[in-house]
Design a protein around this motif. Structure first.
Motif, PDB file in Angstrom:
ATOM      1  N   LEU A  34      27.696 -46.022 -25.614  1.00 43.72           N
ATOM      2  CA  LEU A  34      26.664 -46.856 -24.992  1.00 43.72           C
ATOM      3  C   LEU A  34      25.765 -47.486 -26.056  1.00 43.72           C
ATOM      4  O   LEU A  34      25.363 -48.644 -25.924  1.00 43.72           O
ATOM      5  N   ASN A  35      25.460 -46.730 -27.091  1.00 48.59           N
ATOM      6  CA  ASN A  35      24.644 -47.263 -28.179  1.00 48.59           C
ATOM      7  C   ASN A  35      25.366 -48.406 -28.889  1.00 48.59           C
ATOM      8  O   ASN A  35      24.777 -49.458 -29.154  1.00 48.59           O
ATOM      9  N   GLU A  36      26.640 -48.186 -29.195  1.00 45.25           N
ATOM     10  CA  GLU A  36      27.396 -49.152 -29.994  1.00 45.25           C
ATOM     11  C   GLU A  36      27.814 -50.378 -29.194  1.00 45.25           C
ATOM     12  O   GLU A  36      27.684 -51.505 -29.668  1.00 45.25           O
ATOM     13  N   ARG A  37      28.330 -50.170 -27.995  1.00 46.98           N
ATOM     14  CA  ARG A  37      28.876 -51.293 -27.226  1.00 46.98           C
ATOM     15  C   ARG A  37      27.820 -52.083 -26.474  1.00 46.98           C
ATOM     16  O   ARG A  37      27.919 -53.298 -26.352  1.00 46.98           O
ATOM     17  N   LEU A  46      20.949 -41.830 -23.406  1.00 46.59           N
ATOM     18  CA  LEU A  46      20.912 -40.430 -22.985  1.00 46.59           C
ATOM     19  C   LEU A  46      20.522 -40.323 -21.512  1.00 46.59           C
ATOM     20  O   LEU A  46      21.103 -39.542 -20.764  1.00 46.59           O
ATOM     21  N   LEU A  47      19.577 -41.125 -21.087  1.00 49.75           N
ATOM     22  CA  LEU A  47      19.167 -41.121 -19.681  1.00 49.75           C
ATOM     23  C   LEU A  47      20.329 -41.529 -18.771  1.00 49.75           C
ATOM     24  O   LEU A  47      20.561 -40.904 -17.733  1.00 49.75           O
ATOM     25  N   ILE A  48      21.071 -42.550 -19.167  1.00 48.85           N
ATOM     26  CA  ILE A  48      22.226 -42.998 -18.373  1.00 48.85           C
ATOM     27  C   ILE A  48      23.296 -41.912 -18.319  1.00 48.85           C
ATOM     28  O   ILE A  48      23.867 -41.634 -17.252  1.00 48.85           O
ATOM     29  N   VAL A  49      23.573 -41.287 -19.455  1.00 50.58           N
ATOM     30  CA  VAL A  49      24.582 -40.228 -19.508  1.00 50.58           C
ATOM     31  C   VAL A  49      24.168 -39.057 -18.623  1.00 50.58           C
ATOM     32  O   VAL A  49      24.970 -38.541 -17.831  1.00 50.58           O
ATOM     33  N   LEU A  50      22.911 -38.624 -18.727  1.00 57.43           N
ATOM     34  CA  LEU A  50      22.446 -37.504 -17.907  1.00 57.43           C
ATOM     35  C   LEU A  50      22.470 -37.853 -16.426  1.00 57.43           C
ATOM     36  O   LEU A  50      22.886 -37.028 -15.594  1.00 57.43           O
ATOM     37  N   ALA A  51      22.041 -39.062 -16.074  1.00 59.27           N
ATOM     38  CA  ALA A  51      22.063 -39.476 -14.660  1.00 59.27           C
ATOM     39  C   ALA A  51      23.498 -39.515 -14.136  1.00 59.27           C
ATOM     40  O   ALA A  51      23.760 -39.098 -12.996  1.00 59.27           O
TER      41      ALA A  51
END
Length: 181
Positions: A34-37, A46-51
């Protein structure tokens, strides 16, 4: 004896910390794409991954809860009938009657050191302990994934200045190796 007990608990705490570290590395690994793309900041990814992980977990529980409840209800209905059928079949034979005579009564079943109630309490305690450990591991993982540099600096400060460069190299190698694992 006290030292062995302290050592036992220290090992358990270290294993929890290691599991938290692994979960933090896992979360960071999920954040990297998510950071790279997408060019998102670390906090947002991190919020998107946790959600997403929470959403998948809730969906899984929702999908499985109905079936598990249905099966538990079926078991609660069929088990007394099955026990009754077994008792009726055993009463036909003399050896079956002697087995039935050895079966403890409900009161005997619930009392004593090896009672059903004691076992249920032990199972509940074990499940609660596992759930607590799971929450601790996830919490540590979230903290480590959110601020990895802070924890890395803290670990580096545990070592004398002359060994910090080598420690940094080892931490980088560990991060890469565990991230690929």
């Amino acid at each position: 004896v006290a030292m062995l007990l302290m050592l036992w608990y220290a090992v358990a705490v270290l294993l929890l910390v290691f599991a938290g570290l692994l979960s933090g590395i896992f979360l960071r690994g999920l954040c990297r794409p998510l950071n790279e793309r997408l060019g998102l900041g670390h906090g947002w990814s991190l919020l998107i991954v946790l959600a997403t992980l929470i959403g998948i977990s809730v969906l899984g529980v929702w999908l499985l809860a109905g079936r598990i409840t249905e099966q538990a209800n079926e078991l609660a209905e069929q088990l007394p009938r099955a026990v009754g059928n077994l008792m009726a079949r055993l009463e036909v034979y003399s050896w079956g009657r002697s087995i039935i005579a050895e079966v403890p009564t409900t009161g005997e079943f619930l009392r004593g050191r090896d009672s059903v109630l004691g076992r249920i309490t032990g199972i509940f305690s074990g499940v609660l302990g596992a759930l607590t450990n799971f929450i601790i591991i996830l919490s540590l993982g979230c903290y480590i994934a959110a601020e990895p540099r802070t924890y890395r600096r803290g670990i580096l400060r545990l070592f004398p200045p002359r060994h910090r460069d080598r420690t940094r190299e080892v931490l980088n190698a560990l991060d890469e190796t565990l991230g690929r694992w």
